[in-house]
Write a protein that holds these residues in place. Structure first.
Motif, PDB file in Angstrom:
ATOM      1  N   SER A 266       0.832  -1.299  -0.070  1.00 52.61           N
ATOM      2  CA  SER A 266       0.032  -0.052  -0.047  1.00 52.61           C
ATOM      3  C   SER A 266       1.062   1.132   0.021  1.00 52.61           C
ATOM      4  CB  SER A 266      -1.023   0.083   1.085  1.00 52.61           C
ATOM      5  OG  SER A 266      -0.056   0.259   2.431  1.00 52.61           O
ATOM      6  N   VAL A 267       0.238   2.219  -0.233  1.00 56.59           N
ATOM      7  CA  VAL A 267       1.238   3.642  -0.331  1.00 56.59           C
ATOM      8  C   VAL A 267       0.306   4.709   0.269  1.00 56.59           C
ATOM      9  CG1 VAL A 267       0.238   4.498  -2.603  1.00 56.59           C
ATOM     10  CG2 VAL A 267       2.545   5.328  -1.739  1.00 56.59           C
ATOM     11  N   GLU A 269       0.509   8.895   1.108  1.00 58.44           N
ATOM     12  CA  GLU A 269       0.861  10.139   0.808  1.00 58.44           C
ATOM     13  C   GLU A 269       0.749  11.041   1.877  1.00 58.44           C
ATOM     14  OE1 GLU A 269       0.551  13.416  -3.171  1.00 58.44           O
ATOM     15  OE2 GLU A 269      -1.180  11.485  -3.004  1.00 58.44           O
ATOM     16  N   GLN A 277      -1.059   9.605  -5.220  1.00 61.17           N
ATOM     17  CA  GLN A 277      -1.842   8.643  -5.110  1.00 61.17           C
ATOM     18  C   GLN A 277      -2.382   8.474  -6.555  1.00 61.17           C
ATOM     19  OE1 GLN A 277      -4.587   8.820  -1.619  1.00 61.17           O
ATOM     20  NE2 GLN A 277      -3.350  10.453  -1.184  1.00 61.17           N
ATOM     21  N   PHE A 280      -0.098   6.577  -8.781  1.00 59.52           N
ATOM     22  CA  PHE A 280      -0.095   4.922  -8.602  1.00 59.52           C
ATOM     23  C   PHE A 280      -1.233   4.278  -9.078  1.00 59.52           C
ATOM     24  CE2 PHE A 280       3.408   5.833  -5.348  1.00 59.52           C
ATOM     25  CZ  PHE A 280       3.941   4.699  -5.206  1.00 59.52           C
ATOM     26  N   THR A 289      -4.176   3.074  -1.962  1.00 58.76           N
ATOM     27  CA  THR A 289      -3.576   4.275  -1.598  1.00 58.76           C
ATOM     28  C   THR A 289      -4.229   4.889  -0.471  1.00 58.76           C
ATOM     29  OG1 THR A 289      -4.606   5.577  -3.361  1.00 58.76           O
ATOM     30  CG2 THR A 289      -2.676   4.480  -4.000  1.00 58.76           C
TER      31      THR A 289
END
Length: 297
Positions: A266-267, A269, A277, A280, A289
């Motif tokens: 997962s990412v 921001e 986001q 991605f 995200t």
């Protein structure tokens, strides 16, 4: 399950940014006031109550975005546990404070020096950037190489979105040729100059001395740097790549792909906006995200 944290660059700023942090966290308020002292002017006044024009000045924009990102990460405390970090252009300095490579004060001083050096380089020669949409990267690269004058691929933002950078006549000529080659759009950007191009060489040389004089610590987790798009943990290598960053392209498409290939699940921001986001999602629509948020309950 690896958590990736990413930090935005110039363009994500908005009036009022960071005010919720300042008002709701004593730690954030202390860090913002420390930043006012370090910078020698009350950047908080511009961030919280300035105009869009005030906030667009490079000497304000870069520290403002850095402060919003880094202070948010610090306020998150134990909730901020990255396995990997990356930042888009300016955001790389935010990432380096977040993973412990740089301390807060040194990071802010470098951001301020970077902004002023870039401003000077922008004023030395009329230059600009343009977003090219809907073409393969290699087509954009080939067209730039065919133009007389300085114009290069500068920001690989996501598949089908590449920003070019260079002298105004060369960028104009490239935009015309890229439109003929089938670009959906070739859009000049409202920026002060040709970031991430050879025209930033005076700024790179100036910043190199400041970076060399700054202590870089062993990071708590890898940083995926713009220049290499790969995980780096060696402080000397991080320094070298950060110096090169001003005149080299931001390999963000490659960075996102590499973070995912290396196990990012997962990412998050950290900072103003949701631009990263969105990028991605252009790489993998299903990739999880989110935005980092201050809990004020």
């Amino acid at each position: 399950m690896s958590k990736a944290y990413v930090f935005p660059g110039q363009g994500a700023q908005f009036v009022g940014m960071g005010k919720d942090l300042y008002d709701n966290s004593p730690l954030a308020k202390d860090l913002f006031e420390k930043a006012n002292d370090i910078l020698g002017f009350r950047i908080t006044d511009v961030m919280f109550n300035g105009t869009d024009e005030d906030l667009k000045q490079t000497k304000v924009t870069q520290p403002a975005i850095f402060l919003h990102s880094v202070i948010l990460a610090k306020v998150l405390g134990d909730d901020f546990k990255p396995d990997m970090v990356a930042g888009h252009s300016l955001g790389e300095l935010s990432a380096l404070v977040a993973n412990g490579t740089l301390n807060f004060e040194d990071g802010l001083k470098l951001v301020s020096q970077r902004a002023l050096a870039m401003q000077k380089a922008c004023e030395a020669e009329p230059s600009t950037m343009a977003a090219i949409l809907g073409l393969e990267d290699n087509v954009v690269e080939e067209v730039c190489a065919s133009i007389d004058g300085i114009v290069v691929a500068a920001n690989y933002n996501c598949p089908g979105q590449l920003v070019i950078s260079g002298a105004v006549p060369a960028v104009d000529a490239a935009c015309e040729k890229l439109t003929e080659a089938g670009a959906k759009r070739a859009l000049k950007l409202p920026v002060g100059g040709a970031f991430h191009s050879p025209l930033m060489e005076p700024a790179r040389a100036e910043l190199a001395a400041a970076i060399e004089a700054t202590t870089f610590n062993q990071p708590a987790c890898p940083v995926y740097q713009n220049v290499t798009a790969s995980a780096v943990t060696d402080p000397n290598e991080i320094k070298k790549n950060l110096v090169a960053q001003l005149t080299a392209p931001v390999r963000w498409t490659q960075t996102m792909n590499q973070m995912i290939a290396d196990g990012a699940s997962s990412v998050t921001e950290v900072g103003p906006g949701k631009v990263l986001q969105g990028l991605f999602k252009k790489v993998d629509r299903a990739f999880p995200t989110e935005s980092a948020a201050l809990e004020t309950a």
